[in-house]
Design a protein around this motif. Structure first.
Motif, PDB file in Angstrom:
ATOM      1  N   ARG A  72      -1.965   5.036  -2.120  1.00 48.17           N
ATOM      2  CA  ARG A  72      -2.158   5.627  -3.455  1.00 48.17           C
ATOM      3  C   ARG A  72      -3.043   6.877  -3.464  1.00 48.17           C
ATOM      4  O   ARG A  72      -2.789   7.801  -4.216  1.00 48.17           O
ATOM      5  N   SER A  83      -5.322   0.491  -8.362  1.00 49.28           N
ATOM      6  CA  SER A  83      -5.090  -0.454  -7.261  1.00 49.28           C
ATOM      7  C   SER A  83      -3.806  -1.251  -7.511  1.00 49.28           C
ATOM      8  O   SER A  83      -3.431  -1.510  -8.654  1.00 49.28           O
ATOM      9  N   GLU A  84      -3.177  -1.663  -6.420  1.00 49.51           N
ATOM     10  CA  GLU A  84      -1.932  -2.428  -6.563  1.00 49.51           C
ATOM     11  C   GLU A  84      -2.188  -3.787  -7.217  1.00 49.51           C
ATOM     12  O   GLU A  84      -1.291  -4.377  -7.816  1.00 49.51           O
ATOM     13  N   ILE A  85      -3.395  -4.278  -7.112  1.00 46.09           N
ATOM     14  CA  ILE A  85      -3.710  -5.569  -7.738  1.00 46.09           C
ATOM     15  C   ILE A  85      -3.566  -5.448  -9.255  1.00 46.09           C
ATOM     16  O   ILE A  85      -2.886  -6.251  -9.902  1.00 46.09           O
ATOM     17  N   ASP A 109       0.031  -7.598   3.344  1.00 44.80           N
ATOM     18  CA  ASP A 109      -0.971  -8.547   2.844  1.00 44.80           C
ATOM     19  C   ASP A 109      -0.425  -9.436   1.736  1.00 44.80           C
ATOM     20  O   ASP A 109       0.659  -9.216   1.221  1.00 44.80           O
ATOM     21  N   PHE A 124      -9.028 -12.107  -8.400  1.00 46.21           N
ATOM     22  CA  PHE A 124      -8.039 -11.922  -7.346  1.00 46.21           C
ATOM     23  C   PHE A 124      -8.603 -12.349  -6.001  1.00 46.21           C
ATOM     24  O   PHE A 124      -9.815 -12.436  -5.819  1.00 46.21           O
ATOM     25  N   MET A 126      -7.503 -11.916  -1.617  1.00 45.47           N
ATOM     26  CA  MET A 126      -6.569 -11.337  -0.636  1.00 45.47           C
ATOM     27  C   MET A 126      -6.715 -12.026   0.700  1.00 45.47           C
ATOM     28  O   MET A 126      -7.791 -12.519   1.017  1.00 45.47           O
TER      29      MET A 126
ATOM     30  N   GLY B 365      -9.242   0.048   4.244  1.00 48.66           N
ATOM     31  CA  GLY B 365      -8.187   0.089   3.226  1.00 48.66           C
ATOM     32  C   GLY B 365      -8.272  -1.123   2.313  1.00 48.66           C
ATOM     33  O   GLY B 365      -8.256  -1.005   1.085  1.00 48.66           O
ATOM     34  N   GLN B 366      -8.400  -2.300   2.918  1.00 45.45           N
ATOM     35  CA  GLN B 366      -8.489  -3.533   2.121  1.00 45.45           C
ATOM     36  C   GLN B 366      -9.765  -3.547   1.295  1.00 45.45           C
ATOM     37  O   GLN B 366      -9.760  -3.989   0.149  1.00 45.45           O
ATOM     38  N   ARG B 368     -11.400  -0.980   0.145  1.00 42.84           N
ATOM     39  CA  ARG B 368     -11.231  -0.030  -0.968  1.00 42.84           C
ATOM     40  C   ARG B 368     -10.406  -0.654  -2.090  1.00 42.84           C
ATOM     41  O   ARG B 368     -10.747  -0.535  -3.262  1.00 42.84           O
ATOM     42  N   THR B 369      -9.303  -1.323  -1.702  1.00 40.26           N
ATOM     43  CA  THR B 369      -8.442  -1.945  -2.714  1.00 40.26           C
ATOM     44  C   THR B 369      -9.219  -2.986  -3.504  1.00 40.26           C
ATOM     45  O   THR B 369      -9.147  -3.050  -4.730  1.00 40.26           O
ATOM     46  N   ARG B 370      -9.990  -3.798  -2.787  1.00 37.89           N
ATOM     47  CA  ARG B 370     -10.750  -4.855  -3.461  1.00 37.89           C
ATOM     48  C   ARG B 370     -11.766  -4.261  -4.440  1.00 37.89           C
ATOM     49  O   ARG B 370     -11.914  -4.734  -5.563  1.00 37.89           O
ATOM     50  N   GLN B 372     -11.822  -1.240  -5.787  1.00 34.13           N
ATOM     51  CA  GLN B 372     -11.175  -0.548  -6.901  1.00 34.13           C
ATOM     52  C   GLN B 372     -10.661  -1.567  -7.925  1.00 34.13           C
ATOM     53  O   GLN B 372     -10.850  -1.395  -9.131  1.00 34.13           O
TER      54      GLN B 372
END
Lengths: 267, 380
Positions: A72, A83-85, A109, A124, A126, B365-366, B368-370, B372
């Motif tokens: 992204r 974020s995709e979440i 993931d 959430f 992961m 990457g993970q 950052r996703t978390r 964000q």
């Protein structure tokens, strides 16, 4: 007044997805294999979807574009990235506001997402730095059977006595499955065992965020019917199907965010 | 020393001190005849290790890329911090140290003490036994332990470690802590003048080199921050909580997603690390009291509520929008604590993100996703 279009672009680890919506609903969508450069994947997937919409000639004709997925932040021409979440939550909520729990199984993931009443993320979880239970895991497993992913899923549904596949690690699972095949076990029973093992992993992730009906599955692996059946078995409830291709859910959520953000700018 | 008037230059200098266990200031100190002692836990009293010509170094494993050799000696459930330290020790990266001081704070670090003993025996090695409870008997026991440490250091290095010397060391240490505390307090501002990453780097550099030779650094940091006048926009204010976190790059990843770390409660952080030790009474008794009363390590029994309240109060005082709990995988002490903490913090109405990680910053990457998604879930 010119009609306005809003776009969402989800750059995943294996595919690029793009969705265009207007003020009424979904107008067009596209899924393409990933290129090496995430920005190139975004450009190509958006070009593909724009071709399907009369009145749109290029990306700049879109009123607002939101990028999502692992790539992204590389989409330089997107006005925003989310974020995709959050995008999967909003995408599923857009399809069905009754959805409260999501398992998103992507290429690299797995995520468990609890959804708020307004489509935002409540909680959430992961998976950690491991490909077990992801699209890549299923690709590796189906390769052992020399089957396409769809066929792998279908044979697992024919099993009458699923075998236990204990290894969670993709590499060790591959070794275990090869051994089970060498022992002349039925491929259907091994495949069903793999689906059950992944379903259990998804269930554990969902327990961390709380399981509230209705539950749905998003991401490319949501097309794996064998996995959905195994997950329904362990959840003891039905998985709610979505009205839109579940692989598009991130891009759809991004497009809905784009529409919201464009509206907030107009206010 | 280079001219360090601008924050960028200062940060570059501090980052350079964190690149290697033996940095240029350590080399300079050794050349002056000072004695470097490594330590691995916040329960080790820095003023004792700063007496006379001694100076303490908080042990980190910068640049560790794998732990293949350490893995041979340690069980698979030992944390990657311990593993990384042993790896670098076996790579002779800590050979410049004249001694190691451990605390029997967790089984993982005790295994490091054991393994070092027969794999690469340090010139001087001591393990401080710290009680799990805070009561009169524990206080008495800890004072005796500190007395043993004093005697061992004094006789091995032939150094005067009288009460007067340790009292002076406590006073000098408190001056530096007060200065750092007042800088840390600047994070209460609505728009802090420096990032959490910059502050983290300052804190780590002062634990990775002799403070006596860096006494001007906090002042330079404050001046540079004031001169710059701002550290940019952010979306949410965070407090980071957890165990060992000695890599400012981790804080950097969190802040790259729009977070601003305004408070920290982890082993190498400012809470409770910057609390002063009492300067009255016998110095070893004051240190024992500090360890038992102020350290607030989760290994202490029957004190969970007190520790949770401490975190909640700091989060409120520094207007944190949310708390990120980070723990290294297999850390028993913080693993158990964080499970309870998540519930306690949520009950207090504070949004929480719990992250498990390896010692070396990776999987950005993970992460950052978390982060964000956490910011988005707070609707920031």
């Amino acid at each position: 007044m010119t009609k306005k279009y809003y776009a969402g672009c989800d750059i995943g680890s294996t595919t690029g997805k793009a969705v265009i919506i207007d003020d009424e609903g979904i107008v067009a969508s596209a899924i393409i294999p990933r290129e090496i450069d995430p920005e190139e994947t975004a450009r190509l997937s958006l070009s593909r979807v724009i071709e399907k919409v009369s009145g749109l000639d290029n990306i700049s004709d879109v009123a607002y574009l939101v990028g999502t997925g692992y790539g992204r932040s590389e989409i330089s021409f997107a006005q925003e990235n989310v974020s995709e979440i959050s995008c999967h939550a909003l995408g599923a909520f857009f399809c069905n506001p009754a959805i409260k729990t999501i398992v998103d199984i992507g290429g690299q993931d797995v995520k468990g997402i609890a959804v708020n009443e307004d489509g935002s993320v409540l909680e959430f979880a992961m998976n950690d730095k491991c490909a077990a239970g992801t699209g890549r895991f299923f690709e590796a497993m189906s390769r052992i059977f020399r089957l396409e992913l769809d066929d792998f899923s279908e044979i697992s549904l024919k099993s009458k006595s699923p075998l236990s596949v204990t290894a969670q690690c993709s590499v060790f699972a591959e070794t275990e499955v090869i051994s089970l095949l060498a022992q002349k076990n039925l491929p259907a029973d091994i495949a069903a065992g793999i689906q059950a093992a992944v379903a259990k992993r998804c269930f554990t992730l969902l327990k961390r965020v709380g399981i509230r009906p209705e539950v749905t599955v998003t991401g490319g692996c949501a097309k794996n019917r064998g996995l959905l059946k195994a997950l329904e078995g362990i959840l003891k409830e039905e998985i709610t199907p979505l009205s839109v291709d579940p692989q598009l859910m991130g891009a759809l959520g991004a497009a809905v965010y784009a529409r919201r953000l464009a509206a907030s700018l107009r206010v | 020393m280079r001219v360090l008037l601008k924050m960028n230059n200062l940060q570059e200098y501090l980052a350079g001190l964190l690149d290697d266990p033996c940095n240029e200031v350590v080399e300079q100190a050794v050349a002056y005849g000072m004695i470097p002692l490594g330590y691995t836990c916040s329960l080790i009293p820095e003023p004792v290790l700063s007496a006379g010509r001694l100076f303490p170094l908080r042990l980190r494993a910068p640049g560790v890329s794998g732990t293949e050799t350490a893995d041979i000696y340690l069980s698979s459930v030992i944390c990657s911090y311990t593993r990384s330290l042993l790896e670098l020790a076996l790579d002779s990266k800590y050979d410049f140290l004249k001694g190691w001081v451990f605390a029997a704070s967790c089984d993982h670090l005790r295994r490091l003490y054991d393994n070092l003993g027969y794999l690469n025996k340090p010139e001087f090695s001591f393990i401080l036994d710290v009680p799990h409870k805070n009561n009169e008997a524990a206080m008495e026991w800890l004072e005796l332990e500190l007395e043993k440490l004093r005697t061992a250091l004094s006789s091995h290095f032939n150094i005067d470690m009288s009460d007067e010397v340790i009292s002076t060391s406590i006073k000098e240490n408190n001056i530096m802590l007060a200065e750092l505390r007042s800088i840390g307090d600047m994070r209460k501002e609505a728009m802090p003048l420096f990032t959490g990453t910059e502050f983290h780097r300052l804190m780590m550099a002062l634990q990775a080199a002799p403070r006596k030779l860096l006494s001007d650094i906090p002042g330079r940091f404050r001046d540079a921050a004031l001169k710059r006048g701002g550290a940019g926009k952010f979306r949410a204010r965070f407090m980071i909580v957890g165990g060992e976190l000695d890599d400012p790059a981790y804080t950097g990843v969190i802040e790259s997603m729009g977070g601003r770390v305004v408070a920290d409660r982890y082993c190498t952080g400012s809470f409770p690390g910057l609390e002063p030790i009492s300067e009255s009474g016998k110095p070893l008794a004051a240190i024992a009291l500090y360890i038992l009363e102020k350290n607030r390590c989760p290994r202490m029994m029957e004190e969970f509520d007190r520790r949770a309240d401490y975190i909640i109060n700091i989060a409120r005082e520094y207007s944190a929008d949310g708390i990120i709990i980070q723990t290294i995988k297999f850390c028993d002490t913080w693993g158990v604590e964080s499970s309870l903490l998540v519930a306690a913090l949520r009950d207090a109405g504070i949004p929480v993100l719990r992250l498990e990680r390896e010692y070396r910053t990776g999987g950005e990457g993970q992460l950052r996703t978390r982060v964000q998604a956490f910011i988005e879930s707070m609707k920031k």
